[in-house]
Design a protein around this motif. Sequence first.
Motif: not given
Length: 92
Positions: A61-87
Amino acid sequence: MIDALLGAGSGLAAVHFFTNLALVVLGTEIALIVLAGRRVGLPIRFLPNALAGFSILLALRAHLSGLGGEWVVLALFCSLLAHSADIYVRKR
């Protein structure tokens, strides 16, 4: 049907629509897991998986909305943390 709702030839609008719809559905699922999970016996172990998917959708959604890349990276980092917690939860 979607073209009637969004207007003909609006492929990007359809992607926005379905991304927002998925975020609402997944956000509702997360809220139900947190609020009603213990009362109805739904294990909290599903929460990291749902949060990972929500974070990936937020990155899209951040990428499609044209928000800065830092928001995309932040969301992906949160996803990494959540995936790590899931594992971690699955290995326990």
